[in-house]
Write a protein that holds these residues in place. Structure first.
Motif, short mmCIF file in Angstrom:
data_model
loop_
_atom_site.label_atom_id
_atom_site.label_comp_id
_atom_site.label_asym_id
_atom_site.label_seq_id
_atom_site.Cartn_x
_atom_site.Cartn_y
_atom_site.Cartn_z
N HIS A 20 0.82 -1.21 0.00
CA HIS A 20 0.00 0.00 0.00
C HIS A 20 0.85 1.25 0.00
N CYS A 62 -7.22 1.39 -5.06
CA CYS A 62 -6.67 0.15 -4.55
C CYS A 62 -7.81 -0.84 -4.27
N CYS A 85 -8.86 -1.01 1.20
CA CYS A 85 -7.90 0.10 1.14
C CYS A 85 -8.49 1.31 0.44
N HIS A 129 -1.65 2.48 -5.53
CA HIS A 129 -0.74 1.71 -4.70
C HIS A 129 -0.05 0.61 -5.50
ZN LIG Z 1 -3.79 0.05 -1.01
#
Ligand SMILES: [Zn+2]
Length: 320
Positions: free
Chosen positions: A159, A169, A173, A178
């Protein structure tokens, strides 16, 4: 008195691996179950059953690897990936149920410990591990020890932003661009779809037309066979991977970056482009000493690492 053993669990979205392990990472007995994702209660009951069926008097502790953000202060599984565990006080619950010292660990952290002790990272003082699969897991060994951060939530290396304007993402998340969104097996599948669309005469398009889902692993296999369109996918994904690794190299100055996980079977097709980017873009000194290598323990890494944290919990427990 016989040798001391621990029971280790490695929980994933599709399977729950369990084993009795010794201190050398040897698996003495094992069991495997299809993960019960029907509800949190069902999964907790399955975890308890899988421990129960392996218990004997030589077992001195438990080590439980889970695909979750873990608050080590409370022994709590916070948000999880692919399994229904959320805000569960798993450490207390299992320690009470079995009356044994117990450690919880994030699955990628566990894999990092195992690779460091018994696999590709043997002898390294500073090591970065990435597991490439549906997502990207991360683990850090710094000064010879697993780095867990303030509460246990560190080393979410997948991340890290590598493109501020990149795609959203995955899963829980909230980030964009990312590494996980641009270099995981899922990212490879998405890119392979795009390439299949753009190159209808290519091998990826042919695989898709014959009913196959063009997964990252399939793209890797087609690339290994020398098909240009699939090689393009590996080159692009490997480039993104290298962008991420170059930053870890600048920040941590590791001797080793170890790459594991199902999608890592792409091997040098993925790692060579990554190595080139690191050589071109990371800072001198750090880039000159780092080696980027495949993991050695395969899918066993998580189970073996969970065994190691189980022994850590035993060694740290007050003498009874
Ligand atoms: Zn992420």
């Amino acid at each position: 008195m016989g040798d001391q053993h621990v029971i280790a669990l490695d929980l994933g979205g599709t399977k729950l691996a369990a084993g009795v392990l010794d201190r050398e990472g040897g698996v003495i007995r094992r069991a495997q179950h299809t993960t019960d994702t029907s509800s949190e209660d069902a999964l907790l009951a399955q975890i308890e059953r899988s421990i129960d069926e392996l218990l004997d008097e030589q077992v001195v502790a438990l080590g439980v690897g889970i695909p979750s953000l873990i608050d080590q202060r409370a022994g709590r599984a916070g948000a999880s990936v692919n399994v229904p565990l959320e805000n569960v006080d798993l450490r207390d619950r299992l320690a009470e149920r079995f009356g044994l010292p117990l450690a919880l660990e994030n699955d990628a952290n566990a894999a990092a410990l195992a690779e460091h002790r018994f696999g590709a990272g043997r002898g390294a003082e500073h090591m970065v591990l990435l597991t490439l699969g549906t997502g990207i897991g991360g683990g850090l060994v710094l000064n010879g020890e697993l780095y867990r951060g303030a509460v246990g939530a560190a080393a979410e290396l997948g991340h890290m932003v590598i493109d501020v304007d990149g795609p959203r993402c995955q899963g829980l998340c909230p980030g964009f661009g990312h590494l996980e969104a641009l270099a995981s097996g899922t990212a490879a599948r998405r890119l392979a779809e795009e390439v299949a669309e753009a190159q209808p005469d290519g091998e990826l398009a042919r695989a898709r037309a014959s009913g196959g889902i063009v997964t990252g692993v399939l793209a890797a296999e087609l690339a290994s066979a020398g098909h240009g369109d699939a090689l393009e996918v590996m080159e692009r994904i490997g480039f993104h991977l290298g962008i991420g690794i170059a930053s870890y190299v600048n920040i941590f100055n590791p001797e080793l970056v170890v790459i594991g996980g199902g999608f890592a079977q792409a091997g040098d097709l993925l790692l060579d482009p990554a190595r080139r980017v690191v050589a071109e873009r990371a800072l001198p000194l750090a880039r000159d000493v780092v080696r980027i290598v495949p993991a050695e323990l395969g899918p066993e890494a998580g189970l073996i690492g969970s065994g190691l944290v189980g022994f850590e919990a035993f060694d740290a427990a007050p003498v009874r």
